[in-house]
Design a protein around this motif. Structure first.
Motif, PDB file in Angstrom:
ATOM      1  N   PRO A  20      18.144 -21.683   9.201  1.00 32.31           N
ATOM      2  CA  PRO A  20      19.601 -21.865   9.341  1.00 32.31           C
ATOM      3  C   PRO A  20      20.301 -20.540   9.661  1.00 32.31           C
ATOM      4  O   PRO A  20      19.921 -19.476   9.168  1.00 32.31           O
ATOM      5  CB  PRO A  20      20.026 -22.415   7.986  1.00 32.31           C
ATOM      6  N   THR A  21      21.314 -20.632  10.474  1.00 30.33           N
ATOM      7  CA  THR A  21      22.154 -19.483  10.826  1.00 30.33           C
ATOM      8  C   THR A  21      23.615 -19.893  10.729  1.00 30.33           C
ATOM      9  O   THR A  21      23.944 -21.080  10.616  1.00 30.33           O
ATOM     10  CB  THR A  21      21.870 -18.987  12.248  1.00 30.33           C
ATOM     11  N   TYR A  22      24.476 -18.899  10.779  1.00 27.73           N
ATOM     12  CA  TYR A  22      25.913 -19.195  10.789  1.00 27.73           C
ATOM     13  C   TYR A  22      26.611 -18.256  11.754  1.00 27.73           C
ATOM     14  O   TYR A  22      26.154 -17.134  12.029  1.00 27.73           O
ATOM     15  CB  TYR A  22      26.518 -19.070   9.389  1.00 27.73           C
ATOM     16  N   SER A  23      27.728 -18.718  12.276  1.00 25.66           N
ATOM     17  CA  SER A  23      28.596 -17.918  13.142  1.00 25.66           C
ATOM     18  C   SER A  23      30.028 -18.080  12.653  1.00 25.66           C
ATOM     19  O   SER A  23      30.407 -19.137  12.113  1.00 25.66           O
ATOM     20  CB  SER A  23      28.494 -18.371  14.605  1.00 25.66           C
ATOM     21  N   VAL A  24      30.819 -17.049  12.842  1.00 25.40           N
ATOM     22  CA  VAL A  24      32.231 -17.089  12.437  1.00 25.40           C
ATOM     23  C   VAL A  24      33.093 -17.046  13.686  1.00 25.40           C
ATOM     24  O   VAL A  24      32.892 -16.196  14.565  1.00 25.40           O
ATOM     25  CB  VAL A  24      32.585 -15.910  11.509  1.00 25.40           C
ATOM     26  N   GLN A  25      34.062 -17.979  13.752  1.00 25.87           N
ATOM     27  CA  GLN A  25      34.955 -18.057  14.899  1.00 25.87           C
ATOM     28  C   GLN A  25      36.405 -17.991  14.432  1.00 25.87           C
ATOM     29  O   GLN A  25      36.724 -18.383  13.305  1.00 25.87           O
ATOM     30  CB  GLN A  25      34.718 -19.357  15.677  1.00 25.87           C
ATOM     31  N   GLN A  26      37.244 -17.509  15.323  1.00 28.93           N
ATOM     32  CA  GLN A  26      38.678 -17.403  15.039  1.00 28.93           C
ATOM     33  C   GLN A  26      39.448 -18.242  16.040  1.00 28.93           C
ATOM     34  O   GLN A  26      39.105 -18.281  17.222  1.00 28.93           O
ATOM     35  CB  GLN A  26      39.127 -15.942  15.109  1.00 28.93           C
ATOM     36  N   GLN A  27      40.484 -18.904  15.575  1.00 30.83           N
ATOM     37  CA  GLN A  27      41.269 -19.764  16.457  1.00 30.83           C
ATOM     38  C   GLN A  27      42.373 -18.951  17.117  1.00 30.83           C
ATOM     39  O   GLN A  27      43.119 -18.230  16.439  1.00 30.83           O
ATOM     40  CB  GLN A  27      41.876 -20.928  15.672  1.00 30.83           C
ATOM     41  N   ASP A  28      42.490 -19.083  18.437  1.00 35.57           N
ATOM     42  CA  ASP A  28      43.535 -18.333  19.142  1.00 35.57           C
ATOM     43  C   ASP A  28      44.831 -19.131  19.180  1.00 35.57           C
ATOM     44  O   ASP A  28      44.936 -20.229  18.608  1.00 35.57           O
ATOM     45  CB  ASP A  28      43.069 -17.957  20.549  1.00 35.57           C
ATOM     46  N   GLU A  29      45.815 -18.593  19.881  1.00 30.37           N
ATOM     47  CA  GLU A  29      47.141 -19.219  19.918  1.00 30.37           C
ATOM     48  C   GLU A  29      47.117 -20.572  20.624  1.00 30.37           C
ATOM     49  O   GLU A  29      47.992 -21.414  20.382  1.00 30.37           O
ATOM     50  CB  GLU A  29      48.125 -18.290  20.618  1.00 30.37           C
ATOM     51  N   ASP A  30      46.142 -20.784  21.490  1.00 33.30           N
ATOM     52  CA  ASP A  30      46.046 -22.062  22.206  1.00 33.30           C
ATOM     53  C   ASP A  30      45.223 -23.101  21.450  1.00 33.30           C
ATOM     54  O   ASP A  30      45.011 -24.209  21.956  1.00 33.30           O
ATOM     55  CB  ASP A  30      45.429 -21.837  23.580  1.00 33.30           C
TER      56      ASP A  30
END
Length: 419
Positions: free
Chosen positions: A243-253
């Motif tokens: 298992p792996t994980y990734s972190v994402q950020q939500q932009d203005e759109d």
């Protein structure tokens, strides 16, 4: 020059009438306690007294308005006190329900008690002022502001608040919108995490199928440039199936963008994820595509009633599989965070109500001093000086008696009395 008897008689009677009129006017002053009985007594004082009287009447109207405002705010404060106690009790039940040793029957018993609290909060949100007007409906106060449609509780009031003028220069809100109390959280309420993918309103659109549980998020650096943004942890696997994980950020759109934390190794026994000045503790077995979303509380679920419904849904249904147990634990953690934010919001509103009640007390004190000043001014203008009036009354009485005696003496002066 010869003065006729008729002239002497008329002059004497006129003098006595004037003396009697002055005496009667003085009697009226003593009886009423007022120096200015008619405007002709002192036109300038009478004119000023009218203006002062009008000011007294306006001040009294504001006093009556403050009584009405205080009653409305006191009712709201009482309801908010009950709501805050109910939320605190609900959170205590969720802490109890989070105990892993409880059986499904135990959690259903807790759910029954929690539902009672939910109904209490619902009733308080639809409280009336005793005259049939709903406290938290804004201008739409003729019908219940919160209605359970079967798909959730919806707000049917408006966001406007009634105001009342409580002083010449102060118009005060005498209520608060139900939307601001039960469907909002205060600014700076912190972060809330939610398992699965959520939409812009914090509602889950894709749930997890694994057994990952989370704690937090915990603030470790609120000066981080990314603090205050929305993040999600997405689980996957490497070529070996680990298992792996990734972190994402939500932009203005609304699109999710990588922040450079991609395909990191994940330990099911415990993994700490740090991003945006926050730390999220993860544990359990994920499935590919599972995710944990966390964002400021104001961007997640802010509906207090929906928080109750989420907690009731997981407590009333058996949690048998690891995935169901993880979902229950995550939901309870999320709801406890939402309860914290909701309680802070209720307490903030209650503090605002208390501040307005204190302000009414201050205005009452100032108004009381103003009324005393008006009363003193009115007294100086029209009230009677009894010592002076009594002395003048005695003098007028003597003068009138002298005039009467003089008239009797003049009336008897006739030559016919000596013939």
């Amino acid at each position: 020059m010869r003065i006729s008897t008729v002239t002497i008689f008329e002059q004497s009677v006129g003098s006595m009438n004037r003396q009697q009129a002055d005496f009667m006017h003085l009697s009226q002053q003593l009886a009423s306690g007022r120096r200015v009985v008619t405007p002709s007594d002192d036109p300038q004082a009478a004119s000023r007294a009218v203006a002062v009287g009008q000011s007294q009447a306006v001040t009294q109207q504001f006093t009556d308005a403050r009584v009405s405002a205080r009653n409305a705010l006191s009712q709201e404060e009482s309801v908010l006190n009950s709501v805050s106690d109910a939320i605190s009790s609900a959170k205590a039940l969720l802490v109890q329900a989070s105990n892993g040793t409880l059986s499904d029957a135990d959690r259903q018993s807790i759910a029954s008690e929690l539902r009672g609290i939910y109904e209490t909060v619902m009733g308080q949100a639809n409280a009336t002022d005793g005259n049939g007007r709903y406290l938290f409906g804004g201008y739409q106060d003729s019908s219940a502001p919160f209605v359970d449609t079967g798909d959730g509780v919806v707000y049917q009031g408006d966001d406007r608040v009634r105001h009342q003028r409580v002083d010449a220069s102060r118009e005060m809100p005498v209520g608060d919108s139900g939307e601001d109390i039960f469907l909002s959280v205060p600014s700076g309420a912190g972060y809330v995490a939610q398992q699965g993918k959520v939409d812009a309103d914090g509602k889950v659109v894709a749930d997890n199928s694994g057994s990952v549980t989370f704690k937090g998020p915990q603030v470790i650096d609120n000066s981080d440039p990314g603090y205050g943004q929305r993040y999600q942890v997405v689980f996957g696997s490497d070529d070996d199936g680990n298992p792996t994980y990734s972190v994402q950020q939500q932009d203005e759109d609304g699109n999710w963008q990588s922040i450079g934390v991609d395909d990191q190794p994940y330990d099911p026994e415990g993994t700490s994820v740090e991003a945006g000045g926050l730390r999220l503790e993860l544990k359990g077995e994920p499935h590919n595509g599972d995710s944990i979303t966390y964002a400021p509380a104001s961007e997640m679920n802010t509906n207090l009633f929906e928080s109750f419904e989420k907690a009731l849904a997981v407590l009333e249904n058996p949690a048998e599989t690891p995935s169901e147990q993880a979902s229950m634990k995550n939901t309870l953690n999320t709801v406890m965070r939402e309860f914290d934010a909701g309680l802070d919001n209720v307490l903030t509103t209650r503090a605002s109500v208390g501040a307005r009640l204190n302000e009414l007390d201050v205005i009452d004190s100032v108004s009381g001093n103003r009324q005393l000043n008006y009363a003193q001014t009115m007294s100086d203008l029209v009230d009677l000086d009894y010592n002076q009036a009594i002395a003048e009354y005695s003098l007028r009485q003597v003068g009138m008696q002298a005039a009467q005696q003089a008239f009797i003496g003049i009336r008897d002066m006739s030559l016919f009395n000596y013939l």
